[in-house]
Write a protein that holds these residues in place. Structure first.
Motif: not given
Length: 566
Positions: A157-158, A174, A181, A215
């Protein structure tokens, strides 16, 4: 000097018999003109009419002889390059039936996250790479995959990358290429807030307060791709050229590019004109540019090195990201994935016009709901357009990936004449988490290679590189072993769905040729076909399974030219 001219000169170094020695071997027969003779070997032809041979001779870009060493002697004369292949094994040239060649060539230029074993090491690698990216420029890479991490198996995640990318937007798909991401800076540039709805055919994963957590899946990725500065034409050309060479190095003689933008079609024609294609390319245009190919039609070169004939369609996501469209909910989530990356309303007129124009359709479907829906849509198009209006009697439409196929839908592949295009490495990778995603019942018809073969279907074997490594050794091994690369497997892997070695060879040779309407041109070692060969140091039909993975490609020959030599 062009690549193919250079390759031809390189091949001269491989002459193992002088012209005078070849002449001495000749007895009653006159010298038969040939450019190249490979002899004293086992040749796996991929043709049921003659499965093996000792020798092959070529003239120009075609095969002129396949047979015994003794009968090949009449070609071992004149100006022929005669190569003694003792200790080597010759195969009909391998084809990767689903790949993205520009991505293969681009992979070494950006941050690769493939093969990293922990989340922490992945984040550390991103940080080390990002420190050299100037403020305001994009941090880009690809290949992270949480299922292989030994510390935490969760999506990035960020929050993982924001501390060191505050002033640098980040976009990192991904490994599946259908999720990514992004960081807070990228969300800010696009204008995404907690009130931004999910786009049709896409999704933002969110924190508990509703703010997207970085995401993003499927069509949500396009919002970020659209603002990333475009690559230069020179960068694209270099990526395409390098991608073909990387493929030739591994032993691929053709790759089937599943979704090539028209800008790359123009570049490919330029590379071809310069003589710098080291593999053949069979391509499908992206569905976003369907109108262009339907208007212009098929585009090919006289030597069949390049052939654009299809349209690539995108429907659902992937199993790993829980984006594959399932008939029933995921076993480990309270939803059943999503579709509509391309809607039926958008696709139906394209399908009908494709039948009239002889354009092949290749559609990304993974979940059983996506598979069933597309079979329905294909069938409706077949019924809507009278056969008298079809440009070809056998359109050979394909479903790409098609990982979860109930028995009744497997039968529909047969009845409708639909071709499954599948990537064995997805099976041995995804089966690490598929039991959690699907539960035991659905595993019995997941990655069902042998079930499809038993129904008489030809599976087009591919790799989906750069989603996977794109190595024919891994793909062949996965098809015949259905095990992890270390030789282990797990509950629910269904070893009975692996295929025989002979079948696996067809999956990467003659069957892909059929899937590209080229079975009369290539795909097997037969007189009159293109001289495309892959030369290995091991006999894949006989060695222990593990030895397949440690074998080496020694030479790749495309159209009678050596495009790679170890």
């Amino acid at each position: 000097m062009s690549f193919r001219n250079t390759a031809a000169l390189m091949g001269l170094s491989l002459v193992s018999m002088s012209c005078s020695e070849g002449d001495q071997q000749m007895t009653a027969s006159a010298c038969q003109a040939a450019d190249m003779v490979l002899h004293n070997t086992t040749i796996y032809t991929a043709s049921d009419a003659q499965w093996t041979a000792d020798a092959v001779a070529t003239l120009g870009d075609k095969i002129i002889f396949v047979g015994s060493n003794a009968d090949a002697a009449k070609y071992m004369c004149g100006d022929a390059k005669v190569m003694d292949m003792v200790g080597k094994y010759v195969y009909a040239g391998f084809t990767d039936s689903h790949q993205h060649v520009e991505g293969v060539g681009r992979r070494p230029k950006t941050l690769s996250l493939f093969g990293i074993s922990t989340l922490k090491e992945t984040v550390d690698a991103i940080e080390a790479f990002a420190v050299n990216v100037p403020d305001g420029e994009w941090v880009q890479g690809r290949g992270w995959i949480e299922r292989e991490w030994t510390d935490e198996e969760r999506f990035l995640t960020r929050h993982d990358v924001d501390p060191f990318t505050a002033n640098k937007p980040l976009f990192m798909p991904r490994a599946d290429g259908v999720s990514a991401l992004v960081n807070s800076k990228a969300l800010e540039l696009v204008g995404i807030t907690k009130d931004t709805p999910d786009p049709l055919g896409g999704k933002f994963e969110r924190d508990v307060d509703g703010m997207p957590n970085g995401y993003v899946l499927a069509k949500a990725m396009n919002l970020f791709r659209d603002i990333i500065p475009p690559e230069s034409r020179e960068y694209k050309k270099d990526s395409l050229t390098q991608g073909m060479y990387e493929n030739a190095k591994l032993g691929w003689t053709q790759t089937q590019d599943a979704g090539m933008p028209y800008v790359n079609v123009k570049i490919m024609k330029e590379i071809h004109a310069e003589g710098n294609m080291s593999t053949r390319i069979y391509a499908a245009a992206n569905v976003m540019e369907a109108a262009t190919i339907l208007e212009r039609g098929r585009e090919t070169t006289a030597d069949d090195m390049f052939d654009l004939r299809g349209i690539k369609v995108y429907i659902d996501g992937t199993l790993g990201s829980r984006g594959a469209a399932l008939l029933e909910n995921y076993a480990d989530a309270d939803h059943n994935g999503f579709m509509n990356r391309t809607t039926k309303e958008e696709l139906d007129p394209i399908l009908r016009e494709a039948l009239r124009k002889g354009i092949q359709i290749e559609t990304h479907v993974i979940g059983d709901r996506a598979v069933r829906s597309l079979l329905d849509w294909y069938e409706e198009a077949f019924n809507a357009v009278p056969k008298s209006e079809w440009a070809v009697d056998d359109p050979r439409w394909r479903l790409e990936h098609a990982q979860i196929i109930p028995a009744e839908d497997q039968d529909r592949f047969v009845n409708l004449g639909i071709i499954p295009s599948m990537q064995p490495s997805h099976g041995i990778g995804d089966l690490n988490f598929a039991p959690d995603r699907l539960g035991p019942d659905r595993l019995g018809h997941s990655y069902p290679w042998q079930q499809l073969v038993d129904r008489g279907l030809m599976i087009l074997g591919g790799s989906d590189a750069p989603v996977e490594l794109g190595d024919p050794r891994i793909e062949y091994y996965a098809a015949v072993a259905r095990k992890r690369l270390d030789g282990t497997s797990g509950a629910g892997w269904h070893p009975e769905l692996a295929v025989s070695r002979e079948t696996a060879l067809k999956m990467f040779t003659i069957w892909p040729a059929h899937g590209a309407f080229q079975e009369k041109l290539r795909g097997s070692v037969e007189v009159g076909k293109y001289a495309d060969f892959t030369v290995l140091d091991r006999d894949w039909l006989k060695v222990p399974e593990a030895d397949i993975l440690t074998s080496e490609n020694l030479m790749t020959i495309v159209g009678g030219q050596i495009t790679y030599q170890k």
